[in-house]
Design an enzyme around this catalytic site. Structure first.
Site, PDB file in Angstrom:
ATOM      1  N   GLY A  36      -9.974   0.942   7.978  1.00 19.50           N
ATOM      2  CA  GLY A  36      -8.833   0.201   8.525  1.00 19.50           C
ATOM      3  C   GLY A  36      -9.051  -0.155   9.980  1.00 19.50           C
ATOM      4  O   GLY A  36      -8.128  -0.160  10.797  1.00 19.50           O
ATOM      5  N   ALA A  37     -10.322  -0.485  10.305  1.00 20.15           N
ATOM      6  CA  ALA A  37     -10.697  -0.666  11.714  1.00 20.15           C
ATOM      7  C   ALA A  37     -10.435  -2.079  12.235  1.00 20.15           C
ATOM      8  O   ALA A  37     -10.662  -2.348  13.415  1.00 20.15           O
ATOM      9  CB  ALA A  37     -12.180  -0.317  11.893  1.00 20.15           C
ATOM     10  N   ASP A  79     -12.783  -2.243  -0.563  1.00 16.94           N
ATOM     11  CA  ASP A  79     -11.447  -1.781  -0.935  1.00 16.94           C
ATOM     12  C   ASP A  79     -11.534  -0.261  -1.016  1.00 16.94           C
ATOM     13  O   ASP A  79     -12.235   0.280  -1.880  1.00 16.94           O
ATOM     14  CB  ASP A  79     -11.051  -2.380  -2.292  1.00 16.94           C
ATOM     15  N   VAL A  80     -10.830   0.429  -0.118  1.00 17.89           N
ATOM     16  CA  VAL A  80     -10.977   1.891  -0.064  1.00 17.89           C
ATOM     17  C   VAL A  80     -10.545   2.568  -1.365  1.00 17.89           C
ATOM     18  O   VAL A  80     -10.912   3.709  -1.625  1.00 17.89           O
ATOM     19  CB  VAL A  80     -10.189   2.521   1.124  1.00 17.89           C
ATOM     20  N   ASN A 109      -8.242   6.032   7.921  1.00 17.29           N
ATOM     21  CA  ASN A 109      -7.056   5.433   8.546  1.00 17.29           C
ATOM     22  C   ASN A 109      -6.451   4.298   7.718  1.00 17.29           C
ATOM     23  O   ASN A 109      -5.263   4.020   7.845  1.00 17.29           O
ATOM     24  CB  ASN A 109      -7.452   4.923   9.940  1.00 17.29           C
ATOM     25  N   SER A 141       1.166  10.571   8.294  1.00 21.71           N
ATOM     26  CA  SER A 141       2.400  10.013   8.862  1.00 21.71           C
ATOM     27  C   SER A 141       3.444  11.110   8.914  1.00 21.71           C
ATOM     28  O   SER A 141       3.462  11.988   8.038  1.00 21.71           O
ATOM     29  CB  SER A 141       2.921   8.868   7.989  1.00 21.71           C
ATOM     30  N   TYR A 189       5.081   5.763  -0.237  1.00 24.01           N
ATOM     31  CA  TYR A 189       4.315   5.982   1.003  1.00 24.01           C
ATOM     32  C   TYR A 189       4.393   7.447   1.440  1.00 24.01           C
ATOM     33  O   TYR A 189       3.377   8.065   1.782  1.00 24.01           O
ATOM     34  CB  TYR A 189       4.897   5.056   2.083  1.00 24.01           C
ATOM     35  N   ALA A 218       5.002  10.048  -0.405  1.00 24.76           N
ATOM     36  CA  ALA A 218       4.241  10.870  -1.360  1.00 24.76           C
ATOM     37  C   ALA A 218       2.746  10.767  -1.061  1.00 24.76           C
ATOM     38  O   ALA A 218       2.025  11.776  -1.091  1.00 24.76           O
ATOM     39  CB  ALA A 218       4.535  10.424  -2.787  1.00 24.76           C
ATOM     40  N   LYS A 227       1.317  10.161   1.812  1.00 18.21           N
ATOM     41  CA  LYS A 227       0.980  10.830   3.072  1.00 18.21           C
ATOM     42  C   LYS A 227       1.134  12.352   2.958  1.00 18.21           C
ATOM     43  O   LYS A 227       0.362  13.102   3.568  1.00 18.21           O
ATOM     44  CB  LYS A 227       1.841  10.266   4.211  1.00 18.21           C
ATOM     45  N   ILE A 240       4.672   3.475  15.327  1.00 17.91           N
ATOM     46  CA  ILE A 240       3.651   2.922  16.218  1.00 17.91           C
ATOM     47  C   ILE A 240       3.673   1.395  16.130  1.00 17.91           C
ATOM     48  O   ILE A 240       3.861   0.820  15.045  1.00 17.91           O
ATOM     49  CB  ILE A 240       2.241   3.455  15.828  1.00 17.91           C
TER      50      ILE A 240
HETATM   51  N1  NAP Z   1       2.149   1.857  12.407  1.00 18.93           N
HETATM   52  C1  NAP Z   1       2.845   2.970  12.215  1.00 18.93           C
HETATM   53  O1  NAP Z   1       3.990   3.099  12.682  1.00 18.93           O
HETATM   54  C2  NAP Z   1       2.259   4.109  11.426  1.00 18.93           C
HETATM   55  C3  NAP Z   1       2.990   5.301  11.378  1.00 18.93           C
HETATM   56  C4  NAP Z   1       2.475   6.376  10.684  1.00 18.93           C
HETATM   57  C5  NAP Z   1       1.269   6.269  10.043  1.00 18.93           C
HETATM   58  N2  NAP Z   1       0.581   5.098  10.091  1.00 18.93           N
HETATM   59  C6  NAP Z   1      -0.688   5.044   9.365  1.00 18.93           C
HETATM   60  O2  NAP Z   1      -1.722   4.638  10.226  1.00 18.93           O
HETATM   61  C7  NAP Z   1      -2.710   3.922   9.492  1.00 18.93           C
HETATM   62  C8  NAP Z   1      -2.951   2.580  10.178  1.00 18.93           C
HETATM   63  O3  NAP Z   1      -1.728   1.881  10.226  1.00 18.93           O
HETATM   64  P1  NAP Z   1      -1.536   0.535  11.068  1.00 18.93           P
HETATM   65  O4  NAP Z   1      -0.116   0.540  11.517  1.00 18.93           O
HETATM   66  O5  NAP Z   1      -2.607   0.375  12.067  1.00 18.93           O
HETATM   67  O6  NAP Z   1      -1.690  -0.532   9.896  1.00 18.93           O
HETATM   68  P2  NAP Z   1      -2.103  -2.087   9.917  1.00 18.93           P
HETATM   69  O7  NAP Z   1      -1.997  -2.641  11.290  1.00 18.93           O
HETATM   70  O8  NAP Z   1      -1.310  -2.709   8.826  1.00 18.93           O
HETATM   71  O9  NAP Z   1      -3.656  -2.041   9.505  1.00 18.93           O
HETATM   72  C9  NAP Z   1      -4.018  -1.578   8.238  1.00 18.93           C
HETATM   73  C10 NAP Z   1      -5.514  -1.432   8.171  1.00 18.93           C
HETATM   74  O10 NAP Z   1      -5.864  -0.905   6.885  1.00 18.93           O
HETATM   75  C11 NAP Z   1      -6.802  -1.770   6.264  1.00 18.93           C
HETATM   76  N3  NAP Z   1      -6.610  -1.756   4.810  1.00 18.93           N
HETATM   77  C12 NAP Z   1      -5.446  -1.910   4.141  1.00 18.93           C
HETATM   78  N4  NAP Z   1      -5.673  -1.849   2.818  1.00 18.93           N
HETATM   79  C13 NAP Z   1      -7.005  -1.651   2.655  1.00 18.93           C
HETATM   80  C14 NAP Z   1      -7.849  -1.486   1.527  1.00 18.93           C
HETATM   81  N5  NAP Z   1      -7.375  -1.521   0.280  1.00 18.93           N
HETATM   82  N6  NAP Z   1      -9.167  -1.306   1.733  1.00 18.93           N
HETATM   83  C15 NAP Z   1      -9.681  -1.288   2.992  1.00 18.93           C
HETATM   84  N7  NAP Z   1      -8.925  -1.413   4.096  1.00 18.93           N
HETATM   85  C16 NAP Z   1      -7.604  -1.601   3.932  1.00 18.93           C
HETATM   86  C17 NAP Z   1      -6.542  -3.132   6.867  1.00 18.93           C
HETATM   87  O11 NAP Z   1      -7.716  -3.928   6.717  1.00 18.93           O
HETATM   88  P3  NAP Z   1      -7.629  -5.557   6.621  1.00 18.93           P
HETATM   89  O12 NAP Z   1      -7.334  -6.050   7.988  1.00 18.93           O
HETATM   90  O13 NAP Z   1      -8.977  -5.950   6.120  1.00 18.93           O
HETATM   91  O14 NAP Z   1      -6.526  -5.853   5.661  1.00 18.93           O
HETATM   92  C18 NAP Z   1      -6.231  -2.758   8.307  1.00 18.93           C
HETATM   93  O15 NAP Z   1      -7.429  -2.537   9.008  1.00 18.93           O
HETATM   94  C19 NAP Z   1      -2.176   3.805   8.073  1.00 18.93           C
HETATM   95  O16 NAP Z   1      -2.725   4.809   7.269  1.00 18.93           O
HETATM   96  C20 NAP Z   1      -0.692   4.029   8.257  1.00 18.93           C
HETATM   97  O17 NAP Z   1      -0.094   4.535   7.072  1.00 18.93           O
HETATM   98  C21 NAP Z   1       1.047   4.014  10.767  1.00 18.93           C
END
Ligand code: NAP
Length: 286
Positions: free
Chosen positions: A53-54, A103-104, A130, A181, A194, A196, A198, A227
């Protein structure tokens, strides 16, 4: 999609394989030496890190932070082209970053990708799981597909990478950091799937920590609160203001704040921490 993709190194020569002595540097060095490495900030020098998810949000901040600490970073997104920019920015900090796409949720392709990373980057020391998605809906309206896909990406995706990388990480006394999370601890209306997934990541983290401790692999989770990323961008202003009011520190977190916590667990300071969840939420879950 259909196969794991690598676009090759972004810039710089192929990095040399490091010696087994260097591989174990963070557990074998006396405290004064690790302190020196930490003091110059590049405490992941000679390490290879893989971040899923980089392409954006938290994963991008984590990849850049690890690269700033000296790691060569395999930047994984769902499509290789999505990870190219992060890999370029990582290489400006430490040469040899590479973008990958997979696709992870696809077990076979993840296994293939981890083999490629190991071969092309000369090993693997730090794995950051991530990648994640939401498909929010109240339980009465949530479809089976909404549930299955969130579990497949968030939980099985994390298991897929741990399974594929465990043997290598056992050899390198490596680190695993899973991005969970606070919702996996507290639950949240509209996020049964979600939460479940996490909560599953937290159980997976503790179990694998027990399994791999004997090989000096530390496995931990970071649990972010709210975030500021694409994932939370769609939330309307009124709800956002309500959320901010419920956070004791009275603000939304930044991706960099999760990246700093992740680098702490991935570096020498995390050498005696395993099976833990580091909550980074401004007090939201209190
Ligand atoms: N933002 C928050 O408030 C928050 C809070 C708690 C936890 N988190 C956790 O933190 C992590 C990152 O969240 P974020 O807010 O940075 O999310 P984001 O901005 O939506 O980014 C999601 C990332 O995951 C990748 N991804 C999604 N589905 C994928 C798949 N099937 N295979 C490979 N890559 C995939 C995306 O890649 P593409 O760009 O290629 O789609 C993107 O790099 C997640 O696990 C999320 O649950 C976030």
């Amino acid at each position: 999609m259909g196969q794991a993709h690598s676009a090759g190194p972004v810039e710089g020569p192929a990095a040399p394989r490091y010696s087994s002595l260097r591989r174990h540097a963070w557990i074998s060095l006396p405290l004064s030496d690790t302190t020196t490495e930490a003091a110059n900030g590049r405490f992941l020098e000679d390490k290879v890190a893989l971040v899923t998810g980089a392409s954006r949000g938290i994963g991008r901040a984590v990849a850049l932070e690890l690269a700033s600490r000296g790691a060569r970073v395999a930047c994984v997104a769902s499509l290789v082209e999505n990870a190219v920019d992060t890999a370029r920015l990582c290489s400006e900090r430490t040469e040899g970053a590479r973008p990958y796409g997979v696709d992870v949720a696809d077990t076979a392709l993840v296994d293939q990708l981890v083999r490629e990373v190991r071969k092309e980057m000369g090993g693997l020391d730090v794995l950051v799981n991530n990648a994640g998605i939401t498909r929010d809906q109240l339980i009465l309206r949530m479809t089976e597909d909404d549930f299955d896909r969130v579990i497949a990406v968030n939980l099985k995706g994390t298991w897929n990478f741990i399974k594929a990388a465990a043997r290598t990480l056992m050899k390198s006394s490596g680190r695993i950091v899973n991005i969970a999370s606070v919702v996996g601890i507290t639950g949240n209306a509209g996020q049964a799937n979600y939460a479940a997934s996490k909560a599953g990541v937290l159980g997976l983290t503790r179990s694998v920590a027990k399994e791999l401790a004997g090989r000096n692999v530390c496995v931990n989770a970071v649990a972010p609160g709210f975030i500021d990323t694409d994932m939370t961008a769609a939330i309307d202003d009124t709800t956002r203001a309500e959320i901010v009011r419920s956070i004791p520190l009275e603000r939304i977190g930044a991706p960099q704040e999760i990246a700093t916590a992740t680098a702490f667990l991935a570096g020498p300071a995390g050498a005696y921490i395993t099976g833990q969840t580091l909550v980074v939420d401004g007090g939201l879950s209190l």
